[in-house]
Design an enzyme around this catalytic site. Structure first.
Site, PDB file in Angstrom:
ATOM      1  N   GLU A  16      53.823  32.542  46.580  1.00 31.85           N
ATOM      2  CA  GLU A  16      52.528  32.696  45.586  1.00 31.85           C
ATOM      3  C   GLU A  16      51.596  33.742  46.029  1.00 31.85           C
ATOM      4  O   GLU A  16      51.144  33.204  46.891  1.00 31.85           O
ATOM      5  CB  GLU A  16      52.143  31.422  44.972  1.00 31.85           C
ATOM      6  CG  GLU A  16      51.157  31.701  43.719  1.00 31.85           C
ATOM      7  CD  GLU A  16      50.733  30.392  43.054  1.00 31.85           C
ATOM      8  OE1 GLU A  16      49.881  30.681  42.116  1.00 31.85           O
ATOM      9  OE2 GLU A  16      50.758  29.193  43.615  1.00 31.85           O
TER      10      GLU A  16
ATOM     11  N   GLU B  93      46.190  33.849  49.920  1.00 38.80           N
ATOM     12  CA  GLU B  93      44.907  34.008  49.144  1.00 38.80           C
ATOM     13  C   GLU B  93      43.885  34.567  49.922  1.00 38.80           C
ATOM     14  O   GLU B  93      43.592  34.032  51.208  1.00 38.80           O
ATOM     15  CB  GLU B  93      44.428  32.760  48.748  1.00 38.80           C
ATOM     16  CG  GLU B  93      43.122  32.270  47.682  1.00 38.80           C
ATOM     17  CD  GLU B  93      43.113  33.260  46.932  1.00 38.80           C
ATOM     18  OE1 GLU B  93      42.206  34.100  46.704  1.00 38.80           O
ATOM     19  OE2 GLU B  93      43.723  33.253  45.813  1.00 38.80           O
TER      20      GLU B  93
ATOM     21  N   ASP C  92      45.023  39.990  53.346  1.00 36.95           N
ATOM     22  CA  ASP C  92      45.616  40.862  52.065  1.00 36.95           C
ATOM     23  C   ASP C  92      47.148  40.722  51.962  1.00 36.95           C
ATOM     24  O   ASP C  92      47.995  40.614  53.142  1.00 36.95           O
ATOM     25  CB  ASP C  92      45.128  42.076  52.567  1.00 36.95           C
ATOM     26  CG  ASP C  92      45.606  43.265  51.482  1.00 36.95           C
ATOM     27  OD1 ASP C  92      45.941  42.904  50.335  1.00 36.95           O
ATOM     28  OD2 ASP C  92      45.444  44.286  51.497  1.00 36.95           O
TER      29      ASP C  92
ATOM     30  N   ASP D 262      44.059  39.336  38.627  1.00 37.27           N
ATOM     31  CA  ASP D 262      42.726  39.664  37.792  1.00 37.27           C
ATOM     32  C   ASP D 262      43.385  40.787  37.105  1.00 37.27           C
ATOM     33  O   ASP D 262      44.101  41.967  37.453  1.00 37.27           O
ATOM     34  CB  ASP D 262      41.839  40.549  39.266  1.00 37.27           C
ATOM     35  CG  ASP D 262      40.403  41.007  38.465  1.00 37.27           C
ATOM     36  OD1 ASP D 262      40.377  41.411  37.198  1.00 37.27           O
ATOM     37  OD2 ASP D 262      39.442  40.936  39.347  1.00 37.27           O
TER      38      ASP D 262
ATOM     39  N   ASP E 127      47.150  35.925  31.057  1.00 39.65           N
ATOM     40  CA  ASP E 127      46.678  35.417  29.685  1.00 39.65           C
ATOM     41  C   ASP E 127      46.105  36.749  29.035  1.00 39.65           C
ATOM     42  O   ASP E 127      45.139  36.620  27.882  1.00 39.65           O
ATOM     43  CB  ASP E 127      45.653  34.324  29.643  1.00 39.65           C
ATOM     44  CG  ASP E 127      44.672  34.540  30.626  1.00 39.65           C
ATOM     45  OD1 ASP E 127      44.673  35.496  31.591  1.00 39.65           O
ATOM     46  OD2 ASP E 127      43.805  33.889  30.485  1.00 39.65           O
TER      47      ASP E 127
ATOM     48  N   THR F  81      47.493  25.155  34.067  1.00 37.60           N
ATOM     49  CA  THR F  81      46.413  24.861  34.670  1.00 37.60           C
ATOM     50  C   THR F  81      45.341  24.412  33.434  1.00 37.60           C
ATOM     51  O   THR F  81      45.584  24.665  32.496  1.00 37.60           O
ATOM     52  CB  THR F  81      45.688  26.182  35.238  1.00 37.60           C
ATOM     53  OG1 THR F  81      45.293  27.119  34.258  1.00 37.60           O
ATOM     54  CG2 THR F  81      46.725  26.851  36.213  1.00 37.60           C
ATOM     55  N   LYS F  82      44.033  23.623  33.985  1.00 33.53           N
ATOM     56  CA  LYS F  82      43.070  23.442  33.031  1.00 33.53           C
ATOM     57  C   LYS F  82      42.554  24.674  32.248  1.00 33.53           C
ATOM     58  O   LYS F  82      42.034  24.424  31.103  1.00 33.53           O
ATOM     59  CB  LYS F  82      41.804  22.770  34.058  1.00 33.53           C
ATOM     60  CG  LYS F  82      42.328  21.663  34.500  1.00 33.53           C
ATOM     61  CD  LYS F  82      41.011  20.613  35.149  1.00 33.53           C
ATOM     62  CE  LYS F  82      41.453  19.670  35.747  1.00 33.53           C
ATOM     63  NZ  LYS F  82      40.288  18.870  36.436  1.00 33.53           N
ATOM     64  N   PHE F  83      42.346  25.822  32.953  1.00 36.63           N
ATOM     65  CA  PHE F  83      41.984  26.828  32.156  1.00 36.63           C
ATOM     66  C   PHE F  83      42.969  27.353  31.214  1.00 36.63           C
ATOM     67  O   PHE F  83      42.475  27.879  30.097  1.00 36.63           O
ATOM     68  CB  PHE F  83      41.952  28.182  33.332  1.00 36.63           C
ATOM     69  CG  PHE F  83      41.587  29.363  32.726  1.00 36.63           C
ATOM     70  CD1 PHE F  83      40.311  29.796  32.409  1.00 36.63           C
ATOM     71  CD2 PHE F  83      42.412  30.407  32.476  1.00 36.63           C
ATOM     72  CE1 PHE F  83      39.852  31.144  31.943  1.00 36.63           C
ATOM     73  CE2 PHE F  83      42.202  31.973  32.045  1.00 36.63           C
ATOM     74  CZ  PHE F  83      40.894  31.865  31.945  1.00 36.63           C
ATOM     75  N   GLU F  84      44.312  27.219  31.499  1.00 37.51           N
ATOM     76  CA  GLU F  84      45.343  27.549  30.331  1.00 37.51           C
ATOM     77  C   GLU F  84      45.363  26.798  29.205  1.00 37.51           C
ATOM     78  O   GLU F  84      45.468  27.128  28.133  1.00 37.51           O
ATOM     79  CB  GLU F  84      46.595  27.651  31.176  1.00 37.51           C
ATOM     80  CG  GLU F  84      47.709  28.122  30.408  1.00 37.51           C
ATOM     81  CD  GLU F  84      49.016  28.297  31.111  1.00 37.51           C
ATOM     82  OE1 GLU F  84      50.060  28.654  30.302  1.00 37.51           O
ATOM     83  OE2 GLU F  84      49.134  28.036  32.115  1.00 37.51           O
TER      84      GLU F  84
END
Length: 244
Positions: free
Chosen positions: A74, A99, A126, A149, A185, A222-225
């Site tokens: 990931e 990450e 990176d 992003d 999204d 995710t919570k954001f989704e």
């Protein structure tokens, strides 16, 4: 961004300026932020066990995990909740996360410890270095890039991670039949991703109609989704497999 055994000064200020690397402009900016006490403790205690570095060179996943298993990568796991959930749901598989932001790495390591996971390893460098210097060809069964992003301004589109050249470098790290799973999204970015993947040599869409994919059960919401769905925001998943 660091690959040290101890985190850098957590008071370092973020920079919104584009950062250059040997492959040009990176697709992220270093908004490092401050690690919580729990994240810092997890990083300090667990990095030597779960962390991988550029200095490790080209890895042998079988030696890293002590077994031969399905291997997932990931890229940009954020705070690591989805990665931890996927690893817990599939203990027979192995997961490598990449990450650059230390709070996210600390958060993932804390989650890994609390869930008792042994099938997760982490890079804090990176992703270009991970691809070029650390992963053997054809070692991955799946690469996941969830909600990168979007760089919505047109003049910034060149900084988007999903570009033709990057996809081809990913392709060589996937086994034939391996999956590249993208999700966003931002509709404009979804369209951009689809254009890149349709034209990408050595990839084919898993969907017979050539369209977007339903969200696989293996990708946690995710919570954001969930919040976005309540507001009527769309999410687009693309699953393409390596053909040769």
């Amino acid at each position: 961004m660091t690959d040290q055994k101890t985190p850098p000064d957590s008071n370092d200020k973020a920079s919104d300026s584009p950062v250059t690397t040997r492959r040009g402009i990176r697709s992220f900016v270093l908004r490092q932020g401050r690690m919580t006490e729990g994240q810092k403790k997890a990083f300090d205690r667990l990095w030597s066990q779960y962390g991988l570095t550029r200095e490790d060179g080209m890895i042998d996943p079988r030696q890293v995990f002590g077994r031969d298993a399905v291997l997932n990568l990931e890229i940009g796991f954020g705070m690591g909740k989805s990665l931890a959930e996927m690893a817990e749901a599939a203990p027979e598989q192995d997961f490598i996360g990449v990450e650059v932001h230390l709070p996210g790495v600390g958060s993932l390591l804390k989650d890994v410890d609390e869930r008792g996971l042994e099938n997760v390893r982490v890079y804090n460098i990176d992703v270009n270095d991970v691809i070029d210097l650390c992963l053997p060809d054809a070692c991955l069964d799946q690469v996941m890039i969830f909600f990168p992003d979007p760089w919505p301004k047109k003049k910034h589109h060149k900084r988007r991670l999903v570009q033709s050249e990057f996809v081809q470098r990913i392709r060589h790290k996937l086994r034939v039949g391996g999956i590249l799973h993208l999700a966003t999204d931002w509709e404009n970015y979804a369209e951009h991703m689809m254009e890149v993947m349709v034209e990408a040599e050595g990839f084919a869409n898993t969907q017979e109609d050539g369209g977007y994919s339903p969200r696989p059960d293996t990708r946690p919401i995710t919570k954001f989704e969930k919040r976005g769905e309540r507001l009527g925001h769309g999410v687009w998943d693309l699953l393409f497999y390596r053909t040769n």
